[in-house]
Design a protein around this motif. Structure first.
Motif, PDB file in Angstrom:
ATOM      1  N   UNK A 187      14.750 -12.394   7.149  1.00 46.81           N
ATOM      2  CA  UNK A 187      14.256 -11.977   8.212  1.00 46.81           C
ATOM      3  C   UNK A 187      13.936 -10.374   8.569  1.00 46.81           C
ATOM      4  N   UNK A 188      15.153  -9.807   7.449  1.00 51.92           N
ATOM      5  CA  UNK A 188      14.209  -8.384   7.515  1.00 51.92           C
ATOM      6  C   UNK A 188      14.201  -7.735   6.642  1.00 51.92           C
ATOM      7  N   UNK A 189      13.588  -8.366   5.623  1.00 57.36           N
ATOM      8  CA  UNK A 189      12.038  -8.460   4.617  1.00 57.36           C
ATOM      9  C   UNK A 189      10.764  -8.519   5.411  1.00 57.36           C
ATOM     10  N   UNK A 190      10.859  -9.999   5.832  1.00 59.47           N
ATOM     11  CA  UNK A 190       9.655 -10.262   7.163  1.00 59.47           C
ATOM     12  C   UNK A 190       9.847  -9.128   8.041  1.00 59.47           C
ATOM     13  N   UNK A 191      10.641  -8.140   8.594  1.00 60.09           N
ATOM     14  CA  UNK A 191      10.844  -7.563   9.599  1.00 60.09           C
ATOM     15  C   UNK A 191       9.908  -5.979   8.492  1.00 60.09           C
ATOM     16  N   UNK A 192      10.800  -5.510   7.976  1.00 59.44           N
ATOM     17  CA  UNK A 192      10.580  -4.479   7.249  1.00 59.44           C
ATOM     18  C   UNK A 192       8.505  -4.350   6.672  1.00 59.44           C
ATOM     19  N   UNK A 193       7.951  -4.969   5.616  1.00 61.40           N
ATOM     20  CA  UNK A 193       6.990  -5.721   5.444  1.00 61.40           C
ATOM     21  C   UNK A 193       6.463  -5.624   6.342  1.00 61.40           C
ATOM     22  N   UNK A 194       6.259  -6.341   7.943  1.00 60.94           N
ATOM     23  CA  UNK A 194       5.509  -6.395   8.762  1.00 60.94           C
ATOM     24  C   UNK A 194       5.108  -5.066   9.905  1.00 60.94           C
ATOM     25  N   UNK A 195       6.260  -4.018   9.719  1.00 54.67           N
ATOM     26  CA  UNK A 195       5.907  -2.767  10.684  1.00 54.67           C
ATOM     27  C   UNK A 195       5.028  -1.363   9.453  1.00 54.67           C
ATOM     28  N   UNK A 196       5.190  -2.110   7.922  1.00 54.55           N
ATOM     29  CA  UNK A 196       4.739  -1.485   7.268  1.00 54.55           C
ATOM     30  C   UNK A 196       3.243  -1.472   6.926  1.00 54.55           C
ATOM     31  N   UNK A 197       2.462  -2.985   7.475  1.00 51.29           N
ATOM     32  CA  UNK A 197       1.519  -3.416   6.934  1.00 51.29           C
ATOM     33  C   UNK A 197       0.913  -2.828   8.390  1.00 51.29           C
ATOM     34  N   UNK A 198       1.843  -2.523  10.077  1.00 53.06           N
ATOM     35  CA  UNK A 198       1.280  -1.922  11.048  1.00 53.06           C
ATOM     36  C   UNK A 198       0.785  -0.339  10.753  1.00 53.06           C
ATOM     37  N   UNK A 199       1.558   0.096   9.946  1.00 45.66           N
ATOM     38  CA  UNK A 199       0.876   1.461   9.947  1.00 45.66           C
ATOM     39  C   UNK A 199      -0.137   1.385   8.722  1.00 45.66           C
ATOM     40  N   UNK A 200      -0.853   0.783   8.400  1.00 48.33           N
ATOM     41  CA  UNK A 200      -1.176   0.415   7.281  1.00 48.33           C
ATOM     42  C   UNK A 200      -1.334   0.701   5.754  1.00 48.33           C
ATOM     43  N   UNK A 201      -0.066   0.281   5.259  1.00 49.32           N
ATOM     44  CA  UNK A 201       0.555   0.394   4.284  1.00 49.32           C
ATOM     45  C   UNK A 201      -0.184  -0.984   3.482  1.00 49.32           C
TER      46      UNK A 201
END
Length: 231
Positions: A187-201
């Motif tokens: 869950x933590x990894x999915x949340x963190x990768x989702x946040x980065x994807x939203x800012x264009x990483x």
């Protein structure tokens, strides 16, 4: 049932776990007698090339060791159903891989002469040959009646794991620990990768991989008791 150290191994359940454990035991010198049909036959064939695909009764008939690698909710009724159908052989090793159960879940089969074993490699399986390398760096929680506990430990070693004995009454706490680590980490990894994807990483999983691994390694090191200095 005669044994010379080499077992005929049958697998009930062709998901991610059963075929890999079968391949590990085949690598240790045992013979795969059969595996039940699964949803991804190509993947299973890649892990266990040439293994006969059979119905469950035939797998049981041919095998000295049967691995029950079935979903959590199916384990108890599957074991009981085999026992009620008279498919269990006297002295047959019956091994399941569910962290939440000890050997008591196999009691109906044990009452028909099976030797009940619980061996849970503490890792997340992909269902591919890559898991075989991971097994060699994995612990396995094992539970069995005292008289046959060495058999469960030996099989864990043949899988490539280091066996850790889990008392029957401690299985619930053991399963909770396993679930906490796997679910929370995912869950933590999915949340963190989702946040980065939203800012264009781009490739957020790759971006975080070194950070996640080094953080987990540090946390595990901190959780490991230090060896006292006796000098």
């Amino acid at each position: 049932m005669q044994r010379d150290g080499r077992l005929g191994v049958g697998i009930i359940g062709a998901g991610r776990v059963g075929p890999v454990l079968g391949a590990a035991l085949a690598g240790a010198g045992h013979q795969i007698t059969g595996i039940t049909n699964g949803s991804d036959d190509e993947r299973v064939a890649a892990v266990l090339p040439g293994a006969p695909v059979l119905e469950a009764p035939e797998v049981l008939r041919r095998s000295e060791l049967v691995i029950l690698a079935v979903p959590h909710g199916e384990l108890a009724p599957t074991a009981a159903g085999f026992a009620e159908a008279g498919l269990i052989q006297m002295g047959q090793l019956l091994l399941h891989t569910d962290p939440a159960f000890g050997y008591e879940v196999l009691r109906p089969a044990a009452e028909r002469g099976a030797i009940p074993l619980a061996v849970h490699p503490a890792m997340t399986f992909t269902g591919t040959s890559m898991d075989l390398r991971q097994l060699a760096a994995t612990y396995a929680g094992v539970s069995a009646p005292a008289a046959v506990l060495p058999i469960a430990q030996a099989l864990a070693v043949e899988l490539g794991c280091e066996p850790i004995v889990i008392a029957e009454g401690d299985r619930e706490a053991y399963a909770d620990a396993i679930a906490t680590v796997t679910q929370f980490s995912r869950q933590i990894v999915q949340q963190a990768t989702g946040n980065l994807r939203e800012i264009g990483v781009e490739n957020p999983g790759g971006f975080l991989s070194s950070l996640v691994r080094s953080t987990v390694d540090q946390a595990l090191a901190e959780a490991t008791p230090a060896i006292p200095d006796t000098l």
